[in-house]
Design a protein around this motif. Structure first.
Motif, PDB file in Angstrom:
ATOM      1  N   ASP A 121       0.845  -1.188   0.000  1.00 28.09           N
ATOM      2  CA  ASP A 121       0.000   0.000   0.000  1.00 28.09           C
ATOM      3  C   ASP A 121       0.885   1.245   0.000  1.00 28.09           C
ATOM      4  OD1 ASP A 121      -1.483   2.282   1.713  1.00 28.09           O
ATOM      5  OD2 ASP A 121      -2.985   1.069   0.678  1.00 28.09           O
TER       6      ASP A 121
ATOM      7  N   GLN B   9       0.413   5.541  -0.560  1.00 30.56           N
ATOM      8  CA  GLN B   9      -0.478   6.693  -0.744  1.00 30.56           C
ATOM      9  C   GLN B   9      -1.940   6.262  -0.846  1.00 30.56           C
ATOM     10  OE1 GLN B   9       0.869   9.210  -3.985  1.00 30.56           O
ATOM     11  NE2 GLN B   9       2.957   9.309  -3.215  1.00 30.56           N
TER      12      GLN B   9
ATOM     13  N   ARG C 141      -3.082   3.569  -2.133  1.00 29.09           N
ATOM     14  CA  ARG C 141      -3.342   2.741  -3.317  1.00 29.09           C
ATOM     15  C   ARG C 141      -2.659   1.396  -3.151  1.00 29.09           C
ATOM     16  NH1 ARG C 141      -1.524   6.287  -8.373  1.00 29.09           N
ATOM     17  NH2 ARG C 141      -1.922   4.284  -9.403  1.00 29.09           N
ATOM     18  N   GLU C 142      -3.345   0.349  -3.553  1.00 30.63           N
ATOM     19  CA  GLU C 142      -2.836  -1.014  -3.412  1.00 30.63           C
ATOM     20  C   GLU C 142      -2.070  -1.422  -4.670  1.00 30.63           C
ATOM     21  OE1 GLU C 142      -5.326  -4.870  -3.402  1.00 30.63           O
ATOM     22  OE2 GLU C 142      -5.169  -4.278  -1.284  1.00 30.63           O
TER      23      GLU C 142
ATOM     24  N   ASP D  49       0.544  -0.377 -14.244  1.00 27.44           N
ATOM     25  CA  ASP D  49      -0.055  -0.509 -12.917  1.00 27.44           C
ATOM     26  C   ASP D  49       0.385   0.591 -11.957  1.00 27.44           C
ATOM     27  OD1 ASP D  49      -1.417  -2.755 -13.706  1.00 27.44           O
ATOM     28  OD2 ASP D  49      -0.118  -4.190 -12.669  1.00 27.44           O
TER      29      ASP D  49
ATOM     30  N   PHE E 290       3.995   8.712  -6.670  1.00 26.44           N
ATOM     31  CA  PHE E 290       3.489   7.380  -6.352  1.00 26.44           C
ATOM     32  C   PHE E 290       4.419   6.285  -6.853  1.00 26.44           C
ATOM     33  CE2 PHE E 290       1.095   3.567  -7.605  1.00 26.44           C
ATOM     34  CZ  PHE E 290       0.622   3.171  -6.361  1.00 26.44           C
TER      35      PHE E 290
END
Length: 255
Positions: free
Chosen positions: A19, A21, A23-24, A80, A129
């Protein structure tokens, strides 16, 4: 510092999940579409060793006192980890103590066959990210910088700036009709001070290759001085354009 993964079950298969930020990220990470320009140079082995950390890797020499170094830029379009630009500065290496095959010719043959592993010295990107995910999962030396990739009908120009200072501008011929089938490759990194290998699969279409064919201009940033210490700018060994690239990055493995 790497994040501690959880484990997710996808289609009945357990996969590491991280994980960042909020997001996974579940491994493997897939790149469905990208385009890339890359240039390979023959540089001083001693200068390359000065930039190689730790003692787990050794420079792969293609001739006495000479090794290979690559500069590549990637425009990730469907990935992704997001839509972002990236510049990679990488050396070609082997794990210390592993068989190298025939002296010099073995490394050159492995390079041509996409079997020679890399160590990424620097990996600037344009999004926070992917920086956190790349560092947290694989130990990649990602930093958030300014990267402009301008693709025209016949060429790709990449400009990298760090801290508001020009690092490099790379012009590579674009376009091509060749196809590169999926190939398994390996890159190395350090996670928590320990050497890891990451296996990845990549292939591309709309590819073009040229001996030489590219122009590198260096700026006034300290990273540009590192490249000058390698003997750059100079005539490249090979220039490559990958117009439609895809790939898959697996979990890192401790060496």
């Amino acid at each position: 510092m790497s994040a501690m993964p959880a484990v997710a079950s996808v289609a009945g298969v357990e996969r590491p999940t991280y994980d960042f930020q909020g997001r996974e990220v579940t491994l493997p990470v897939f790149v469905r579409q990208a385009r890339s320009a890359a240039v390979t140079y023959v540089v001083s082995s001693d200068a390359a060793r000065n930039l190689l950390p730790g003692d787990g890797l050794e420079i792969a020499e293609v001739m006495p006192g000479r090794t290979l170094f690559s500069i590549s830029s990637v425009d990730y379009i469907d990935n992704d980890l997001g839509d972002y630009n990236e510049v990679s500065l990488a050396f070609f290496v082997r794990e210390r103590g592993t068989p190298a095959g025939f002296p010099y010719t073995g490394a050159a043959y492995d390079f041509v066959r996409n079997r020679l592993a890399t160590y990424i010295h620097r990996l600037p990107v344009t999004q926070s990210f992917t920086r956190e995910a790349g560092e947290g999962i694989w130990g990649f030396p990602k930093t958030v910088e300014e990267i402009d990739i301008n693709v025209g009908d016949e060429s790709c120009r990449t400009t990298l700036s760090c801290d508001g200072r020009h690092v490099l501008t790379l012009d590579v011929p674009a376009g091509g009709t060749r196809r590169i089938p999926d190939a398994a490759m390996t890159t190395y990194s350090y996670i928590g001070g320990r050497l890891h290998r990451t296996r990845f699969l990549t292939g591309a279409e709309q590819c073009g290759f040229q001996l030489a064919g590219s122009t590198l201009t260096l700026g006034d940033h300290p990273i540009a001085d590192e490249l000058r210490a390698l003997g750059l700018p100079r005539r490249p060994l090979l220039s490559a354009w990958l117009g439609r690239m895809s790939g898959r990055f697996d979990a890192p493995e401790p060496v």
